[in-house]
Design a protein around this motif. Structure first.
Motif, PDB file in Angstrom:
ATOM      1  N   PHE A  11      15.761   5.243   9.194  1.00 38.93           N
ATOM      2  CA  PHE A  11      16.074   4.668   7.882  1.00 38.93           C
ATOM      3  C   PHE A  11      17.182   3.631   8.011  1.00 38.93           C
ATOM      4  O   PHE A  11      17.059   2.507   7.519  1.00 38.93           O
ATOM      5  N   ASP A  12      18.267   3.993   8.682  1.00 37.61           N
ATOM      6  CA  ASP A  12      19.392   3.064   8.860  1.00 37.61           C
ATOM      7  C   ASP A  12      18.954   1.795   9.593  1.00 37.61           C
ATOM      8  O   ASP A  12      19.348   0.690   9.215  1.00 37.61           O
ATOM      9  N   ILE A  13      18.153   1.969  10.617  1.00 38.79           N
ATOM     10  CA  ILE A  13      17.695   0.817  11.407  1.00 38.79           C
ATOM     11  C   ILE A  13      16.771  -0.081  10.582  1.00 38.79           C
ATOM     12  O   ILE A  13      16.930  -1.303  10.566  1.00 38.79           O
ATOM     13  N   PHE A  14      15.804   0.518   9.904  1.00 33.82           N
ATOM     14  CA  PHE A  14      14.877  -0.262   9.063  1.00 33.82           C
ATOM     15  C   PHE A  14      15.634  -0.984   7.943  1.00 33.82           C
ATOM     16  O   PHE A  14      15.352  -2.132   7.633  1.00 33.82           O
ATOM     17  N   TYR A  15      16.586  -0.288   7.324  1.00 34.87           N
ATOM     18  CA  TYR A  15      17.327  -0.863   6.199  1.00 34.87           C
ATOM     19  C   TYR A  15      18.130  -2.087   6.652  1.00 34.87           C
ATOM     20  O   TYR A  15      18.216  -3.084   5.950  1.00 34.87           O
ATOM     21  N   LYS A  16      18.681  -1.986   7.843  1.00 34.74           N
ATOM     22  CA  LYS A  16      19.500  -3.075   8.360  1.00 34.74           C
ATOM     23  C   LYS A  16      18.647  -4.245   8.860  1.00 34.74           C
ATOM     24  O   LYS A  16      18.956  -5.403   8.592  1.00 34.74           O
ATOM     25  N   ASN A  17      17.584  -3.949   9.591  1.00 35.77           N
ATOM     26  CA  ASN A  17      16.815  -4.986  10.280  1.00 35.77           C
ATOM     27  C   ASN A  17      15.494  -5.370   9.627  1.00 35.77           C
ATOM     28  O   ASN A  17      14.909  -6.383   9.994  1.00 35.77           O
ATOM     29  N   GLY A  18      14.990  -4.553   8.725  1.00 34.91           N
ATOM     30  CA  GLY A  18      13.664  -4.785   8.172  1.00 34.91           C
ATOM     31  C   GLY A  18      12.628  -3.996   8.950  1.00 34.91           C
ATOM     32  O   GLY A  18      12.915  -3.426  10.002  1.00 34.91           O
ATOM     33  N   PHE A  19      11.416  -3.966   8.437  1.00 33.74           N
ATOM     34  CA  PHE A  19      10.365  -3.133   9.013  1.00 33.74           C
ATOM     35  C   PHE A  19       9.617  -3.844  10.137  1.00 33.74           C
ATOM     36  O   PHE A  19       9.477  -3.312  11.229  1.00 33.74           O
ATOM     37  N   HIS A  20       9.154  -5.042   9.865  1.00 40.08           N
ATOM     38  CA  HIS A  20       8.402  -5.769  10.886  1.00 40.08           C
ATOM     39  C   HIS A  20       9.301  -6.195  12.052  1.00 40.08           C
ATOM     40  O   HIS A  20       8.849  -6.268  13.193  1.00 40.08           O
ATOM     41  N   ALA A  21      10.554  -6.460  11.765  1.00 40.66           N
ATOM     42  CA  ALA A  21      11.488  -6.898  12.804  1.00 40.66           C
ATOM     43  C   ALA A  21      11.956  -5.743  13.692  1.00 40.66           C
ATOM     44  O   ALA A  21      12.575  -5.971  14.724  1.00 40.66           O
ATOM     45  N   THR A  22      11.656  -4.522  13.291  1.00 40.71           N
ATOM     46  CA  THR A  22      12.083  -3.347  14.050  1.00 40.71           C
ATOM     47  C   THR A  22      10.895  -2.746  14.782  1.00 40.71           C
ATOM     48  O   THR A  22       9.968  -2.240  14.158  1.00 40.71           O
ATOM     49  N   GLY A  23      10.942  -2.809  16.085  1.00 45.87           N
ATOM     50  CA  GLY A  23       9.892  -2.214  16.898  1.00 45.87           C
ATOM     51  C   GLY A  23      10.180  -0.758  17.198  1.00 45.87           C
ATOM     52  O   GLY A  23      11.295  -0.275  17.012  1.00 45.87           O
ATOM     53  N   VAL A  24       9.167  -0.078  17.691  1.00 44.89           N
ATOM     54  CA  VAL A  24       9.311   1.334  18.045  1.00 44.89           C
ATOM     55  C   VAL A  24      10.387   1.504  19.118  1.00 44.89           C
ATOM     56  O   VAL A  24      11.165   2.464  19.078  1.00 44.89           O
ATOM     57  N   ASP A  25      10.473   0.566  20.067  1.00 46.97           N
ATOM     58  CA  ASP A  25      11.486   0.662  21.118  1.00 46.97           C
ATOM     59  C   ASP A  25      12.905   0.615  20.548  1.00 46.97           C
ATOM     60  O   ASP A  25      13.798   1.325  21.020  1.00 46.97           O
ATOM     61  N   THR A  26      13.104  -0.189  19.512  1.00 47.20           N
ATOM     62  CA  THR A  26      14.416  -0.258  18.855  1.00 47.20           C
ATOM     63  C   THR A  26      14.750   1.084  18.208  1.00 47.20           C
ATOM     64  O   THR A  26      15.889   1.550  18.282  1.00 47.20           O
ATOM     65  N   LEU A  31       2.705  10.127  13.501  1.00 44.85           N
ATOM     66  CA  LEU A  31       1.552   9.643  14.259  1.00 44.85           C
ATOM     67  C   LEU A  31       1.607   8.154  14.573  1.00 44.85           C
ATOM     68  O   LEU A  31       0.927   7.682  15.473  1.00 44.85           O
ATOM     69  N   SER A  32       2.422   7.427  13.807  1.00 47.05           N
ATOM     70  CA  SER A  32       2.502   5.975  13.985  1.00 47.05           C
ATOM     71  C   SER A  32       3.829   5.477  13.416  1.00 47.05           C
ATOM     72  O   SER A  32       4.556   6.220  12.758  1.00 47.05           O
ATOM     73  N   LYS A  33       4.101   4.211  13.649  1.00 49.71           N
ATOM     74  CA  LYS A  33       5.287   3.588  13.053  1.00 49.71           C
ATOM     75  C   LYS A  33       5.174   3.651  11.529  1.00 49.71           C
ATOM     76  O   LYS A  33       6.156   3.914  10.836  1.00 49.71           O
ATOM     77  N   GLU A  34       3.966   3.433  11.012  1.00 44.38           N
ATOM     78  CA  GLU A  34       3.750   3.499   9.566  1.00 44.38           C
ATOM     79  C   GLU A  34       4.047   4.890   9.020  1.00 44.38           C
ATOM     80  O   GLU A  34       4.588   5.037   7.930  1.00 44.38           O
ATOM     81  N   GLY A  35       3.713   5.926   9.801  1.00 43.58           N
ATOM     82  CA  GLY A  35       4.030   7.299   9.393  1.00 43.58           C
ATOM     83  C   GLY A  35       5.529   7.513   9.290  1.00 43.58           C
ATOM     84  O   GLY A  35       6.019   8.191   8.378  1.00 43.58           O
ATOM     85  N   LEU A  36       6.258   6.922  10.226  1.00 38.22           N
ATOM     86  CA  LEU A  36       7.721   7.007  10.186  1.00 38.22           C
ATOM     87  C   LEU A  36       8.273   6.223   8.998  1.00 38.22           C
ATOM     88  O   LEU A  36       9.196   6.679   8.323  1.00 38.22           O
ATOM     89  N   ILE A  37       7.699   5.074   8.716  1.00 36.12           N
ATOM     90  CA  ILE A  37       8.129   4.284   7.553  1.00 36.12           C
ATOM     91  C   ILE A  37       7.922   5.077   6.275  1.00 36.12           C
ATOM     92  O   ILE A  37       8.804   5.134   5.415  1.00 36.12           O
ATOM     93  N   ILE A  38       6.777   5.716   6.153  1.00 32.99           N
ATOM     94  CA  ILE A  38       6.503   6.534   4.960  1.00 32.99           C
ATOM     95  C   ILE A  38       7.528   7.662   4.846  1.00 32.99           C
ATOM     96  O   ILE A  38       8.047   7.941   3.760  1.00 32.99           O
ATOM     97  N   ALA A  39       7.862   8.286   5.959  1.00 33.44           N
ATOM     98  CA  ALA A  39       8.870   9.357   5.944  1.00 33.44           C
ATOM     99  C   ALA A  39      10.233   8.822   5.509  1.00 33.44           C
ATOM    100  O   ALA A  39      10.945   9.478   4.734  1.00 33.44           O
ATOM    101  N   THR A  40      10.604   7.615   5.983  1.00 36.52           N
ATOM    102  CA  THR A  40      11.895   7.043   5.578  1.00 36.52           C
ATOM    103  C   THR A  40      11.877   6.656   4.105  1.00 36.52           C
ATOM    104  O   THR A  40      12.889   6.781   3.415  1.00 36.52           O
ATOM    105  N   LEU A  41      10.734   6.195   3.622  1.00 37.51           N
ATOM    106  CA  LEU A  41      10.616   5.861   2.194  1.00 37.51           C
ATOM    107  C   LEU A  41      10.736   7.111   1.328  1.00 37.51           C
ATOM    108  O   LEU A  41      11.389   7.084   0.278  1.00 37.51           O
TER     109      LEU A  41
END
Length: 194
Positions: free
Chosen positions: A22-37, A54-64
């Protein structure tokens, strides 16, 4: 001795991953943040990440979902704890909380709106979680407007939320709470004319 993994520790690890992501996505954005980051930021392996999500999108949904649960609870609690009798004044408090957040340095905007913008027409599940957050806020506003006997409280609640969303975007762009203060004044006029 083999280390036992309890369901509690699994849940705790999952929650830690969500908060870090959540902190990483909030700071950098979703598309700009890769799984490695995310992996670098959380200190977990890619395997562990994909075991929980199961995916980056699954993690995004969890953070949302995390954002919605914490922010909605914060907004509703802020209104409920106030010693304000007039339901319209309670509605306008959503702007007061937003002003406090921006003045305290939170100028990244609304996490759900950021995701909705980045994933518009690209990921229906992500959009649905974003919509849930805004719809719940609108329902909260409508509840207080209904208590104030505002005619067509649903339409007025939509207008108030539109002002709220617009002020978030503008305050993010100029990194100032001034647009929120203007939006609050406009919302007060809309509510008083109904």
């Amino acid at each position: 001795m083999e280390k036992k993994i309890t369901p509690t520790s699994k849940t705790q690890k999952r929650n830690e991953m969500i908060k870090s992501a959540f902190d990483i996505f909030y700071k950098n954005g979703f598309h700009a943040t890769g799984v490695d980051t995310i992996i670098d930021g959380t200190g977990i392996s890619k395997r562990t990440l994909y075991k929980h999500f199961l995916s980056k999108e699954g993690l995004i949904i969890a953070t949302l979902n995390y954002y919605h649960e914490t922010r909605y609870k914060e907004i509703a609690g802020y209104i409920e704890k106030a010693v304000v009798e007039n339901p319209v004044d309670k509605v306008l408090m959503i702007f007061d909380l937003l002003i406090k957040l921006v003045d305290a340095g939170n100028v990244n905007g609304c996490f759900a709106m950021n995701a909705k913008t980045e994933y518009a027409h690209k990921a229906a599940e992500i959009e649905a979680v974003c919509d849930l957050h805004i719809n719940k806020l609108e329902m909260l506003v409508e509840k207080y407007l209904f208590e104030a006997n505002i005619t067509d409280s649903k339409a007025i609640a939509t207008q108030v939320i539109m002002l709220f969303e617009g002020s978030i975007l503008r305050s993010k762009a100029i990194q100032s709470s001034a647009p929120i203060k203007l939006a609050k004044k406009a919302a007060k006029v809309i509510c008083s004319q109904s």
